[in-house]
Write a protein that holds these residues in place. Structure first.
Motif, PDB file in Angstrom:
ATOM      1  N   VAL A 118      25.458  45.156  45.714  1.00 34.26           N
ATOM      2  CA  VAL A 118      25.027  46.483  45.234  1.00 34.26           C
ATOM      3  C   VAL A 118      26.235  47.358  44.889  1.00 34.26           C
ATOM      4  CG1 VAL A 118      23.809  48.599  45.881  1.00 34.26           C
ATOM      5  CG2 VAL A 118      22.832  46.367  46.451  1.00 34.26           C
ATOM      6  N   ILE A 119      27.307  47.222  45.697  1.00 34.61           N
ATOM      7  CA  ILE A 119      28.504  48.030  45.425  1.00 34.61           C
ATOM      8  C   ILE A 119      29.059  47.733  44.021  1.00 34.61           C
ATOM      9  CG2 ILE A 119      30.951  48.288  46.058  1.00 34.61           C
ATOM     10  CD1 ILE A 119      29.010  49.838  47.846  1.00 34.61           C
ATOM     11  N   SER A 120      29.150  46.452  43.693  1.00 31.81           N
ATOM     12  CA  SER A 120      29.756  46.104  42.404  1.00 31.81           C
ATOM     13  C   SER A 120      28.803  46.209  41.229  1.00 31.81           C
ATOM     14  CB  SER A 120      30.272  44.663  42.436  1.00 31.81           C
ATOM     15  OG  SER A 120      31.277  44.527  43.384  1.00 31.81           O
ATOM     16  N   ASN A 121      27.534  45.862  41.495  1.00 27.84           N
ATOM     17  CA  ASN A 121      26.612  45.749  40.360  1.00 27.84           C
ATOM     18  C   ASN A 121      25.637  46.915  40.242  1.00 27.84           C
ATOM     19  OD1 ASN A 121      26.970  42.755  39.214  1.00 27.84           O
ATOM     20  ND2 ASN A 121      27.309  42.764  41.417  1.00 27.84           N
ATOM     21  N   HIS A 122      25.690  47.797  41.236  1.00 28.52           N
ATOM     22  CA  HIS A 122      24.803  48.973  41.249  1.00 28.52           C
ATOM     23  C   HIS A 122      23.342  48.535  41.219  1.00 28.52           C
ATOM     24  CE1 HIS A 122      28.556  51.039  40.751  1.00 28.52           C
ATOM     25  NE2 HIS A 122      28.813  50.347  39.653  1.00 28.52           N
ATOM     26  N   GLY A 123      22.469  49.470  41.126  1.00 23.61           N
ATOM     27  CA  GLY A 123      21.043  49.151  41.105  1.00 23.61           C
ATOM     28  C   GLY A 123      20.529  48.755  42.474  1.00 23.61           C
ATOM     29  N   ASP A 124      19.366  48.129  42.486  1.00 25.44           N
ATOM     30  CA  ASP A 124      18.692  47.754  43.737  1.00 25.44           C
ATOM     31  C   ASP A 124      18.920  46.278  44.008  1.00 25.44           C
ATOM     32  OD1 ASP A 124      16.164  49.067  45.481  1.00 25.44           O
ATOM     33  OD2 ASP A 124      16.279  46.867  45.469  1.00 25.44           O
ATOM     34  N   ILE A 125      19.008  45.930  45.287  1.00 27.10           N
ATOM     35  CA  ILE A 125      19.284  44.547  45.667  1.00 27.10           C
ATOM     36  C   ILE A 125      18.193  43.600  45.145  1.00 27.10           C
ATOM     37  CG2 ILE A 125      18.150  44.811  47.931  1.00 27.10           C
ATOM     38  CD1 ILE A 125      21.288  42.670  47.068  1.00 27.10           C
ATOM     39  N   LYS A 126      16.967  44.116  44.986  1.00 27.38           N
ATOM     40  CA  LYS A 126      15.857  43.278  44.520  1.00 27.38           C
ATOM     41  C   LYS A 126      16.097  42.711  43.111  1.00 27.38           C
ATOM     42  CE  LYS A 126      12.383  46.243  45.459  1.00 27.38           C
ATOM     43  NZ  LYS A 126      12.657  47.253  46.520  1.00 27.38           N
ATOM     44  N   GLN A 127      16.919  43.464  42.325  1.00 19.19           N
ATOM     45  CA  GLN A 127      17.187  43.012  40.959  1.00 19.19           C
ATOM     46  C   GLN A 127      17.921  41.667  40.915  1.00 19.19           C
ATOM     47  OE1 GLN A 127      18.602  47.458  40.061  1.00 19.19           O
ATOM     48  NE2 GLN A 127      19.418  45.957  38.604  1.00 19.19           N
ATOM     49  N   ASP A 132      22.014  32.768  40.110  1.00 21.94           N
ATOM     50  CA  ASP A 132      23.046  33.122  39.123  1.00 21.94           C
ATOM     51  C   ASP A 132      22.723  34.417  38.355  1.00 21.94           C
ATOM     52  OD1 ASP A 132      25.444  32.748  37.858  1.00 21.94           O
ATOM     53  OD2 ASP A 132      24.707  31.295  36.393  1.00 21.94           O
ATOM     54  N   ASN A 133      22.347  35.434  39.116  1.00 22.31           N
ATOM     55  CA  ASN A 133      21.992  36.705  38.477  1.00 22.31           C
ATOM     56  C   ASN A 133      23.015  37.812  38.740  1.00 22.31           C
ATOM     57  OD1 ASN A 133      19.653  35.836  37.291  1.00 22.31           O
ATOM     58  ND2 ASN A 133      18.399  36.282  39.095  1.00 22.31           N
ATOM     59  N   ILE A 134      24.159  37.439  39.313  1.00 24.63           N
ATOM     60  CA  ILE A 134      25.122  38.498  39.657  1.00 24.63           C
ATOM     61  C   ILE A 134      26.323  38.405  38.727  1.00 24.63           C
ATOM     62  CG2 ILE A 134      26.552  39.469  41.489  1.00 24.63           C
ATOM     63  CD1 ILE A 134      24.481  38.090  43.417  1.00 24.63           C
ATOM     64  N   ALA A 135      26.435  39.386  37.866  1.00 22.79           N
ATOM     65  CA  ALA A 135      27.472  39.323  36.840  1.00 22.79           C
ATOM     66  C   ALA A 135      28.831  39.743  37.385  1.00 22.79           C
ATOM     67  CB  ALA A 135      27.091  40.221  35.667  1.00 22.79           C
ATOM     68  N   ARG A 136      28.813  40.699  38.272  1.00 24.77           N
ATOM     69  CA  ARG A 136      30.098  41.254  38.689  1.00 24.77           C
ATOM     70  C   ARG A 136      30.444  40.869  40.117  1.00 24.77           C
ATOM     71  NH1 ARG A 136      30.229  47.400  36.926  1.00 24.77           N
ATOM     72  NH2 ARG A 136      32.167  47.181  38.082  1.00 24.77           N
ATOM     73  N   PRO A 137      31.652  40.387  40.321  1.00 27.00           N
ATOM     74  CA  PRO A 137      32.065  39.993  41.667  1.00 27.00           C
ATOM     75  C   PRO A 137      32.032  41.190  42.603  1.00 27.00           C
ATOM     76  CG  PRO A 137      33.692  39.352  40.024  1.00 27.00           C
ATOM     77  CD  PRO A 137      32.748  40.283  39.358  1.00 27.00           C
ATOM     78  N   MET A 138      31.783  40.875  43.867  1.00 25.98           N
ATOM     79  CA  MET A 138      31.710  41.979  44.820  1.00 25.98           C
ATOM     80  C   MET A 138      33.065  42.236  45.468  1.00 25.98           C
ATOM     81  SD  MET A 138      29.365  40.012  47.528  1.00 25.98           S
ATOM     82  CE  MET A 138      30.060  38.974  48.777  1.00 25.98           C
ATOM     83  N   PRO A 139      33.163  43.298  46.256  1.00 24.18           N
ATOM     84  CA  PRO A 139      34.438  43.585  46.918  1.00 24.18           C
ATOM     85  C   PRO A 139      34.842  42.406  47.800  1.00 24.18           C
ATOM     86  CG  PRO A 139      32.879  45.389  47.230  1.00 24.18           C
ATOM     87  CD  PRO A 139      32.125  44.273  46.607  1.00 24.18           C
ATOM     88  N   PRO A 140      36.099  42.336  48.154  1.00 24.04           N
ATOM     89  CA  PRO A 140      36.546  41.250  49.016  1.00 24.04           C
ATOM     90  C   PRO A 140      35.681  41.210  50.282  1.00 24.04           C
ATOM     91  CG  PRO A 140      38.417  42.512  48.241  1.00 24.04           C
ATOM     92  CD  PRO A 140      37.199  43.246  47.797  1.00 24.04           C
TER      93      PRO A 140
END
Lengths: 389, 538
Positions: A118-127, A132-140
Motif C-alpha cells: 500500500v505504501i508504494s502502490n497506494h490505493g486499497d490492499i484489496k486491489q 502479479d498485480n503489484i507494479a511498484r516495489p515496496m519499501p525495503p
C-alpha cells in the motif's frame, strides 16, 4: 519412477528466493541490515504476543545502537485483516518511516507485506489480490520469522483476511519477497506446543503441495522432499524438547525449504480450502491445513501417484503391496496430527453443511487451485470439506 | 461451473512480468515518476512557448529544437548538421560569438541582443538570446532561448525617436518661453511705463508726443519680436518651407537698397550696393521672400551696430551666388562667432541690449539660408566691422530670355559680369571692342579720352578693369593712367595701342600698365589679356 527420471522437463521455470541469513542468533543482524538498506526510520511490525518476549527489546536496542529511529506497530491479529494493513500503512506514513522490519509469524509478515504494498502502490490492499498485480516495489522489508511454518519470510505470498467477504485473499507477486530474512531458530523457543504443531503442519503442507504441484520444478522438488524428510524426523521432537536448538533448527530449516519450494511451485487445494476456511471462521491456518491435508492427498493421489509415492518412500513406506502409498500417507498424516495433539475436525470447529457451501464457493476461486495436480471443481472441494467434518 | 482459479495458472508459472521483486525506495520510485512526468511536461512547455529554444552541445552543434525554433530558423531537415554559427547572421562577429560561447561554458550565463539568420534565407532578424550552460542527459550543453525582437526593435526605435523629438520640442518650448518673457519685457516696460506717464495732467504737449513716439516704437518693436519668435517657432516645427520661383535678382536688390537708403539718410552712414557688371537682369530661381528677409535682417543688424562709416551689400557670382553685407561697425569678437547664429542666443553686450531686437534675426537668417540650400558665414573682429556672407545655389531661370543659350561656363563671373571702362577716342575702335566684350557679357562703359575716363571712375567705383588707349585728345593714356593708379591703385589698367614699335611697348610696360594689347585687336588675345585680372580681383 524410471519414467520421470528419464524424461527431464525443460519448461521455463523461475526460482526466486530472497537473501537470507540462517543460523543461531541471526536476529541480531536486524539493525545492521536495516542500516545497510538505507533505513532512516524503521517500521517494526510485530504482534501483541511477541511484545511480551525479549525479541522485541533486543531488536529495539539494536536499532538504538545503530541510531536508527523506529516505530512499533503491533495491532496485528492472527489471519491479519485488510483493516490492519491499511491502519499500518497509515501509521507508516504518519511516522515517516522508510523501511519495514517484521518480527513474527506468517500473520505479522503478511501484514507487513500488505503495508509495504500500500505504501508504494497506494490505493486499497484489496486491489492487489491475485497474481502479479503489484507494479511498484515496496519499501525495503527485513523479516525475522518467529514460527517454523508460514515461510512468509521467503515466499512470494501474502495472505490477507477479507473480513467483509469472509475469505483470505492471496496476493502472489515477486514484489512481496523480502529483501532479507534473518532465520533464527532461537526465536522458536518461545512457541507453545499448539503453535509449534500447527505451524509445523503448515510447513509440511507447503512441502506436500509444492512437491505435487503441476508448476513444480527440479529445484523446488529438491527443497520440498528434503523439507518433508526433516519434518518427519524432527517436528514431534520439538514438542518433547521445545528448547532444543538442534531440533528447532532442523524444523526451521525444513520450514525454509518448504517455503522456497512452495514460493516457486505454488500450492494446491489444501491452501485454497484453508484460506476460505480460516477466513470464514478465523481459525489457525496450520490447524486448518492439518485437518484438510489427508483428505486432499486422498483426492489428489491418482493425479500424482509417482510424486506421492516418492513422499511415501521418504517417510518410511515399505513400498510393498501390503499397504498402498495412498493408505500409508493418509494414515501417516492422521497419526501425525494426533502425535502433534491436533484433535479437531471441521465438525468440531463448527463447520456445517451450509457453511461448506460458502467455503467451497470462495475456495474454488483461490489461485492455489491452479497448481493442484488434480484440477478441482467446486463440488470436489465440497466433498473434501465433508470428508474432513 | 466456476473454476475461478483457472485464470491464475498462466501467471503462476509465468515469470512475473508485472513486478520486480527487488525493493526500491518508494521515494526513489516517486522521483523516477516525477522525472518522467516532468520530462513530458518539459517537452510540452518547450513546444508551447513562443520563444525559440535550441540546445547545443559544447561545440555549438544542435541537439534539440523546439517547435518554434524549427519555424523560426526554417529547419525542417536533419538539424544535427547545423551549429550555432549557422544560426547567426553573417554580419555578426564570429570571434565575438566564440568568446561569448567560451564564457557561457564557464558558467557565465548571458543575455544579449543578436542578429539571427534563418537557414537558407537571406535576411537577418534581431533577437534577444539568453545563453546558459546546463546538463542534459549527462552531457554539458548550452541552452539558447531566442526571442524575436523585430517588433520590439521597431517599437524601441520609434520610442527613441519620439522621445528625442519630445525632448527637443520640450527644450525648445522652454527656451521659447524664456526668450519670450525676456525679450518682450523691455518694450512692454516702456509701453506700460510711458502710458502711465501719459495720465500726468501737467504733461506738456511736447512730452506727450515724445511718450507716444516711445510707446509706438516700443509697440512696433514688440510686434517684430513676436513675429520673429513665431517665425523661429514655425521653423523649428518644420512649418516653414521655401517656395521657389523666378526672381529678378538685381531688381530685388535695388528695392532693398531703396528701403535702406532711408536709414542711410537718417544715420549718415553710407550705403552701397555692389552688383556684378552685367548687361542683363539675372533671372534666378529661389524663394524671393526668404532671400529678401535674409538681406533685410543682415542690413538691419548692420545699421544697428554701425555708428559711422559705410555699409556695403551685394552679391558675386561664383559657382554659387554669394551675397554679402559688410559694415564698419563695432564688429563681433571671434569668441562669439560660433554663437551668433544660434537660436535664442544673444551676445550679452550692452550695445545689443540697447539696440533691442529679438536676437532671432540671425537665427532666422541662418535657417532661411539653409532652407535655400546655402550656408551663412561671418568674418569679423571686435571694432573692425563685420562681414556676413552667404551662398545660395545659382539656378538660372530656364525661361530666362537674356541668359538662355549662354554656356554654363560663360556664366562664370570673371568672363561676363565685369564692368569694363574703355577709353577710346576712335568710334570704330570702341565699337569693335565693345562688340567683342558685350558678346561675352561684359558691361562696357566708354570714355572718349583720358580725362573722361577719370570722371567716370570717380562716379562709378564698380568698374573692374580699364582698357586704355594711349593716343587720345585732351589727356592721353599715359597721363590718365598715372592719375588712375594714384587714385585707384588696385584697379587693373590694360593698354591698347596701335603703336607697334618696340620702344613704345617698353615705355608702356615700364609705366606700370597691367597689360598690353596691340591694335588691330584680336578677340582671343583681348579676352586672354583681361581674364586674369578679373579673376584675381574676385
Amino acid at each position: 519412477m524410471t519414467a520421470e527420471i528419464d524424461f527431464f522437463h525443460l519448461d521455463l521455470r523461475k526460482f526466486l528466493a530472497p537473501e537470507f541469513v540462517f543460523g543461531e542468533n541471526a536476529r541480531f543482524q536486524a539493525a545492521s541490515y536495516c542500516k545497510k538498506l538505507g533505513g532512516r526510520k524503521v517500521f517494526l511490525v510485530t504482534d501483541a504476543g511477541l511484545l511480551k518476549t525479549r525479541w522485541v527489546n533486543e531488536i529495539e536496542s539494536g536499532l538504538n545502537d545503530q541510531k536508527i529511529e523506529f516505530d512499533v506497530y503491533s495491532k496485528v491479529s492472527p489471519n491479519p485483516r485488510e483493516s490492519e494493513v491499511m491502519a499500518g500503512a497509515e501509521e507508516y506514513r504518519r511516522s515517516n518511516c522508510n523501511i519495514i522490519l517484521a518480527l513474527g509469524g506468517g500473520s505479522v509478515i503478511d501484514c507487513a507485506k500488505g503495508i509495504g504494498i500500500v505504501i508504494s502502490n497506494h490505493g486499497d490492499i484489496k486491489q492487489f489480490e491475485g497474481v502479479d498485480n503489484i507494479a511498484r516495489p515496496m519499501p525495503p522489508l527485513v523479516c525475522i520469522p518467529t514460527t517454523s511454518g508460514a515461510s512468509a519470510d521467503v515466499s512470494q505470498f501474502a495472505i490477507i483476511n477479507n473480513k467483509e467477504k469472509g475469505y483470505k485473499m492471496a496476493i502472489i507477486s515477486k514484489a512481496v519477497v523480502p529483501d532479507i530474512s534473518l532465520i533464527d531458530p532461537v526465536v522458536l523457543t518461545t512457541m507453545d506446543d499448539f503453535l509449534t504443531s500447527c505451524t509445523g503442519m503448515d510447513a509440511l503442507c507447503h512441502a506436500f503441495e509444492a512437491y505435487v504441484s503441476n508448476a513444480s520444478s527440479s529445484v523446488t522438488d529438491l527443497f520440498a522432499l528434503k523439507a518433508i524428510k526433516l519434518l518427519n524426523e524432527n517436528l514431534v521432537l520439538c514438542l518433547n524438547d521445545p528448547l532444543n536448538i538442534q531440533t528447532r533448527g532442523k524444523v526451521m530449516l525444513a520450514s525454509l525449504y518448504a517455503g522456497l519450494a512452495f514460493s516457486n511451485a505454488s500450492l494446491g487445494c489444501v491452501h485454497a480450502m484453508a484460506h476460505s476456511l480460516g477466513g470464514y471462521l478465523d481459525l489457525p491456518h496450520g490447524e486448518c491445513n492439518a485437518i484438510l491435508l489427508p483428505h486432499v492427498v486422498n483426492y489428489n493421489f491418482d493425479a500424482a501417484i509417482e510424486k506421492y509415492s516418492h513422499i511415501a518412500h521418504e517417510i518410511g513406506w515399505p513400498g510393498n503391496s501390503q499397504i498402498s502409498a495412498r493408505e500409508f500417507l493418509f494414515e501417516y498424516l492422521q497419526n501425525l496430527k494426533k502425535e502433534l495433539r491436533i484433535f479437531s475436525t471441521l465438525g468440531k470447529l463448527g463447520v456445517t453443511d451450509e457453511i461448506i457451501l460458502h467455503l467451497a464457493e470462495k475456495a474454488i476461486d483461490d489461485p492455489c487451485n491452479a497448481t493442484n495436480p488434480r484440477p478441482p471443481e467446486k463440488k470436489d472441494l465440497e466433498d473434501i470439506y465433508h470428508a474432513a467434518l | 461451473m466456476g473454476q475461478g482459479w483457472k485464470k491464475y495458472r498462466e501467471k503462476i508459472i509465468g515469470l512475473g512480468e508485472n513486478s520486480s521483486h527487488k525493493s526500491y525506495y518508494p521515494e526513489l520510485q516517486d522521483k523516477i515518476e516525477e522525472l518522467e512526468t516532468s520530462k513530458k511536461n518539459l517537452q510540452t512547455i518547450l513546444d508551447s512557448t513562443s520563444d525559440s529554444i535550441v540546445i547545443h552541445d559544447v561545440d555549438g552543434k544542435i541537439l534539440l529544437l523546439n517547435n518554434q525554433a524549427k519555424l523560426f530558423y526554417n529547419i525542417y531537415d536533419d538539424f544535427s548538421k547545423y551549429t550555432v554559427f549557422d544560426l547567426s547572421s553573417k554580419s555578426q562577429d564570429l570571434d565575438q560569438l566564440y568568446q561569448i560561447w567560451e564564457g557561457v561554458l564557464q558558467s557565465k550565463g548571458r543575455t544579449l541582443e543578436w542578429l539571427a539568420r534563418p537557414i537558407g534565407l537571406d535576411y537577418e532578424i534581431p533577437v534577444q538570446v539568453s545563453l546558459n550552460r546546463c546538463n542534459w542527459y549527462g552531457e554539458t550543453v548550452i541552452v539558447a532561448v531566442v526571442r524575436d525582437f523585430s517588433e520590439r526593435k521597431k517599437y524601441e526605435n520609434e520610442l527613441i525617436r519620439a522621445r528625442k523629438k519630445a525632448e527637443e520640442s520640450d527644450s525648445l518650448k522652454s527656451a521659447f518661453l524664456a526668450n519670450l518673457s525676456h525679450e518682450i519685457r523691455t518694450p512692454m516696460n516702456a509701453i506700460v511705463g510711458f502710458s502711465t506717464l501719459l495720465k500726468d495732467e501737467g504733461l506738456t504737449a511736447e512730452k506727450r508726443d515724445n511718450y507716444v513716439d516711445i510707446i509706438q516704437s516700443s509697440s512696433n518693436h514688440l510686434l517684430s519680436i513676436i513675429n520673429d519668435i513665431i517665425e523661429i517657432s514655425k521653423i523649428d516645427t518644420n512649418q516653414v518651407v521655401p517656395h521657389f520661383k523666378p526672381v529678378k535678382l538685381n531688381a530685388l536688390l535695388s528695392e532693398i537698397f531703396q528701403i535702406f537708403s532711408m536709414s542711410s539718410g537718417e544715420t549718415g552712414i553710407k550705403l552701397e550696393l555692389c552688383k556684378p557688371a552685367m548687361t542683363s537682369e539675372l533671372d534666378i530661381i529661389t524663394d524671393e521672400v526668404k532671400l529678401r528677409q535674409i538681406l533685410i535682417n543682415l542690413l538691419t543688424n548692420a545699421f544697428k551696430f554701425t555708428e559711422k562709416g559705410k555699409i556695403e551689400f551685394g552679391y558675386e557670382i561664383r559657382d554659387k551666388l554669394r551675397f554679402y553685407v559688410k559694415d564698419t561697425g563695432i564688429g563681433i569678437s571671434e569668441k562669439y562667432h560660433h554663437v551668433v547664429f544660434e537660436r535664442f542666443r544673444q551676445i550679452e553686450n550692452d550695445i545689443s541690449i540697447n539696440k533691442g531686437g529679438s536676437g532671432l534675426g540671425l537665427a532666422i537668417s541662418k535657417a532661411y539660408v539653409e532652407m535655400l540650400g546655402g550656408k551663412i558665414h561671418l568674418e569679423s573682429a571686435e571694432n573692425a566691422g563685420s562681414k556676413f556672407w552667404f551662398t545660395i545655389p545659382l539656378k538660372i531661370n530656364p525661361a530666362s530670355k537674356d541668359i538662355s543659350g549662354i554656356p554654363e561656363e560663360a556664366l562664370k563671373f570673371e568672363q561676363k559680369k565685369a564692368k569694363i571702362l574703355v577709353a577710346e577716342d576712335e568710334d570704330t575702335n570702341f565699337f569693335l571692342l565693345s562688340e567683342i566684350l558685350r558678346k561675352h557679357d561684359y558691361e562696357v562703359l566708354r570714355a572718349s579720352n583720358g580725362k573722361v575716363a577719370l570722371d567716370i571712375l570717380s562716379g562709378n567705383q564698380n568698374i573692374d578693369l580699364v582698357l586704355m588707349d594711349i593716343k587720345m585728345p585732351v589727356m592721353d593714356g599715359f597721363k590718365s593712367f598715372n592719375l588712375i593708379k594714384k587714385l585707384y591703385p588696385k584697379l587693373p589698367v590694360i593698354a591698347q595701342t596701335a603703336y607697334t614699335l618696340a620702344e613704345e611697348e617698353d615705355r608702356i610696360l615700364t609705366a606700370g600698365f597691367n597689360g598690353y594689347i596691340a591694335k588691330p585687336v584680336n578677340k582671343e588675345k583681348l579676352l586672354k589679356a583681361i581674364a586674369p585680372f578679373l579673376k584675381r580681383n574676385n
